[in-house]
Write an enzyme that holds these catalytic residues in place. Structure first.
Site, PDB file in Angstrom:
ATOM      1  N   ARG A   6       2.112  -6.421   9.207  1.00 53.71           N
ATOM      2  CA  ARG A   6       1.392  -5.232   9.673  1.00 53.71           C
ATOM      3  C   ARG A   6       1.887  -4.790  11.053  1.00 53.71           C
ATOM      4  NH1 ARG A   6      -4.631  -6.828   7.414  1.00 53.71           N
ATOM      5  NH2 ARG A   6      -4.581  -5.538   5.524  1.00 53.71           N
TER       6      ARG A   6
ATOM      7  N   ASN B 197      -2.104   0.298   6.710  1.00 52.45           N
ATOM      8  CA  ASN B 197      -1.615  -0.964   7.270  1.00 52.45           C
ATOM      9  C   ASN B 197      -0.720  -1.748   6.313  1.00 52.45           C
ATOM     10  OD1 ASN B 197      -3.568  -1.886   5.565  1.00 52.45           O
ATOM     11  ND2 ASN B 197      -4.922  -2.694   7.147  1.00 52.45           N
TER      12      ASN B 197
ATOM     13  N   GLU C 235      -9.859 -10.463  -7.546  1.00 51.94           N
ATOM     14  CA  GLU C 235      -8.848  -9.413  -7.396  1.00 51.94           C
ATOM     15  C   GLU C 235      -7.647  -9.618  -8.320  1.00 51.94           C
ATOM     16  OE1 GLU C 235      -9.931  -8.475  -2.725  1.00 51.94           O
ATOM     17  OE2 GLU C 235      -7.966  -9.277  -3.204  1.00 51.94           O
TER      18      GLU C 235
ATOM     19  N   LYS D 214       0.823  -1.214   0.000  1.00 51.66           N
ATOM     20  CA  LYS D 214       0.000   0.000   0.000  1.00 51.66           C
ATOM     21  C   LYS D 214       0.860   1.269   0.000  1.00 51.66           C
ATOM     22  CE  LYS D 214      -4.019  -2.198   2.172  1.00 51.66           C
ATOM     23  NZ  LYS D 214      -5.078  -2.055   3.214  1.00 51.66           N
TER      24      LYS D 214
ATOM     25  N   TYR E  26     -12.392  -1.868  -4.066  1.00 53.61           N
ATOM     26  CA  TYR E  26     -12.914  -2.084  -2.708  1.00 53.61           C
ATOM     27  C   TYR E  26     -14.446  -1.988  -2.663  1.00 53.61           C
ATOM     28  CZ  TYR E  26      -8.506  -2.207  -0.015  1.00 53.61           C
ATOM     29  OH  TYR E  26      -7.299  -2.563   0.559  1.00 53.61           O
TER      30      TYR E  26
ATOM     31  N   THR F  30      -5.882  -6.708  10.715  1.00 47.83           N
ATOM     32  CA  THR F  30      -6.124  -5.451   9.984  1.00 47.83           C
ATOM     33  C   THR F  30      -5.539  -4.248  10.722  1.00 47.83           C
ATOM     34  OG1 THR F  30      -8.182  -6.420   9.147  1.00 47.83           O
ATOM     35  CG2 THR F  30      -7.939  -4.025   8.969  1.00 47.83           C
TER      36      THR F  30
ATOM     37  N   HIS G 262      -2.223  -5.360   1.526  1.00 43.53           N
ATOM     38  CA  HIS G 262      -3.517  -6.024   1.286  1.00 43.53           C
ATOM     39  C   HIS G 262      -3.266  -7.467   0.888  1.00 43.53           C
ATOM     40  CE1 HIS G 262      -7.532  -6.807  -0.415  1.00 43.53           C
ATOM     41  NE2 HIS G 262      -6.875  -7.440  -1.364  1.00 43.53           N
TER      42      HIS G 262
HETATM   43  P1  DAT Z   1      -8.232  -6.489   5.604  1.00 43.23           P
HETATM   44  O1  DAT Z   1      -7.390  -5.525   4.804  1.00 43.23           O
HETATM   45  O2  DAT Z   1      -7.503  -7.019   6.793  1.00 43.23           O
HETATM   46  O3  DAT Z   1      -8.829  -7.584   4.735  1.00 43.23           O
HETATM   47  P2  DAT Z   1     -10.900  -5.307   5.626  1.00 43.23           P
HETATM   48  O4  DAT Z   1     -11.157  -6.057   4.360  1.00 43.23           O
HETATM   49  O5  DAT Z   1     -11.890  -5.459   6.714  1.00 43.23           O
HETATM   50  O6  DAT Z   1      -9.456  -5.648   6.225  1.00 43.23           O
HETATM   51  O7  DAT Z   1     -10.810  -3.752   5.313  1.00 43.23           O
HETATM   52  C1  DAT Z   1     -10.136  -3.312   4.131  1.00 43.23           C
HETATM   53  C2  DAT Z   1      -9.280  -2.135   4.491  1.00 43.23           C
HETATM   54  O8  DAT Z   1     -10.109  -1.070   4.959  1.00 43.23           O
HETATM   55  C3  DAT Z   1      -8.282  -2.366   5.615  1.00 43.23           C
HETATM   56  O9  DAT Z   1      -7.084  -2.968   5.164  1.00 43.23           O
HETATM   57  C4  DAT Z   1      -8.046  -0.986   6.108  1.00 43.23           C
HETATM   58  C5  DAT Z   1      -9.422  -0.343   5.966  1.00 43.23           C
HETATM   59  N1  DAT Z   1     -10.175  -0.444   7.221  1.00 43.23           N
HETATM   60  C6  DAT Z   1     -10.734  -1.549   7.745  1.00 43.23           C
HETATM   61  N2  DAT Z   1     -11.329  -1.291   8.917  1.00 43.23           N
HETATM   62  C7  DAT Z   1     -11.143   0.044   9.140  1.00 43.23           C
HETATM   63  C8  DAT Z   1     -11.510   0.937  10.173  1.00 43.23           C
HETATM   64  N3  DAT Z   1     -12.208   0.540  11.228  1.00 43.23           N
HETATM   65  N4  DAT Z   1     -11.129   2.227  10.045  1.00 43.23           N
HETATM   66  C9  DAT Z   1     -10.427   2.663   8.984  1.00 43.23           C
HETATM   67  N5  DAT Z   1     -10.048   1.864   7.953  1.00 43.23           N
HETATM   68  C10 DAT Z   1     -10.395   0.573   8.037  1.00 43.23           C
HETATM   69 MG    MG Z   2     -10.195  -7.517   3.219  1.00 39.49          MG
END
Ligand code: DAT
Ligand code: MG
Length: 142
Positions: free
Chosen positions: A102, A112, A126, A9, A49, A91, A115
């Site tokens: 991470r 973070n 994806e 990222k 996304y 995450t 991805h």
């Molecule tokens: P991951 O990347 O672990 O699969 P996710 O699919 O739930 O997590 O969310 C996608 C991305 O969105 C994540 O990498 C960072 C952002 N994100 C997730 N939860 C968040 C939150 N509570 N506040 C801000 N950004 C968030």
């Molecule tokens: Mg995800």
């Protein structure tokens, strides 16, 4: 063998961590079948996304993903999808286990660093978002 999509990222690319992260992934047995550096528009990021479009962080997440160059990686290994998720960690970097990417590199829950596809269905969607069939086959290791 299984394939998955990783993305280094903008926060990690911007801090010159890409080489370190790729070396870590290769050290975990992932073979890099495809790799490029690109910058998404926010509309591209919204398409990528789309599953999160109802979440409160959607606009911020997609603006962030468009804020600088990213490095999508097409990775292959046995159990690639689960293994990548394990190597990434939770995450929220503050909740990520010691030794995960991470935990080591992430800045906050948004920035973070990496991805990874979270399921076979996600990987199947994806991978072709970033890589053509050519990238999937021409780089097969000998
Ligand atoms: P991951 O990347 O672990 O699969 P996710 O699919 O739930 O997590 O969310 C996608 C991305 O969105 C994540 O990498 C960072 C952002 N994100 C997730 N939860 C968040 C939150 N509570 N506040 C801000 N950004 C968030
Ligand atoms: Mg995800």
């Amino acid at each position: 063998m299984e394939r998955t999509l990783a993305i280094i990222k903008p926060d990690a690319v911007g801090r010159n961590l890409a080489g370190n992260i790729i070396a870590r992934l290769q050290g975990e047995g992932f073979v890099v079948l495809g790799l490029k550096m690109i910058r998404l528009s926010q509309d591209d990021a919204k398409r990528f996304y789309a599953v999160h479009r109802e979440r409160p962080f959607f606009d911020s997440l997609t603006a962030y993903m468009a804020s600088g160059p990213i490095i999508p990686l097409l990775l292959q290994r046995d159990e690639a999808i689960k293994t990548l998720r394990d190597v990434m960690g939770a995450t929220d970097p503050s909740q990520a286990a010691p030794g995960t990417l991470r935990q080591e590199f992430g800045v906050d829950v948004e920035k973070n660093s990496i991805h990874g596809s979270d399921s076979p269905a996600s990987a199947a969607q994806e991978i072709p978002f970033f890589f053509s069939q050519l990238a999937c086959h021409e780089a097969e290791p000998r």
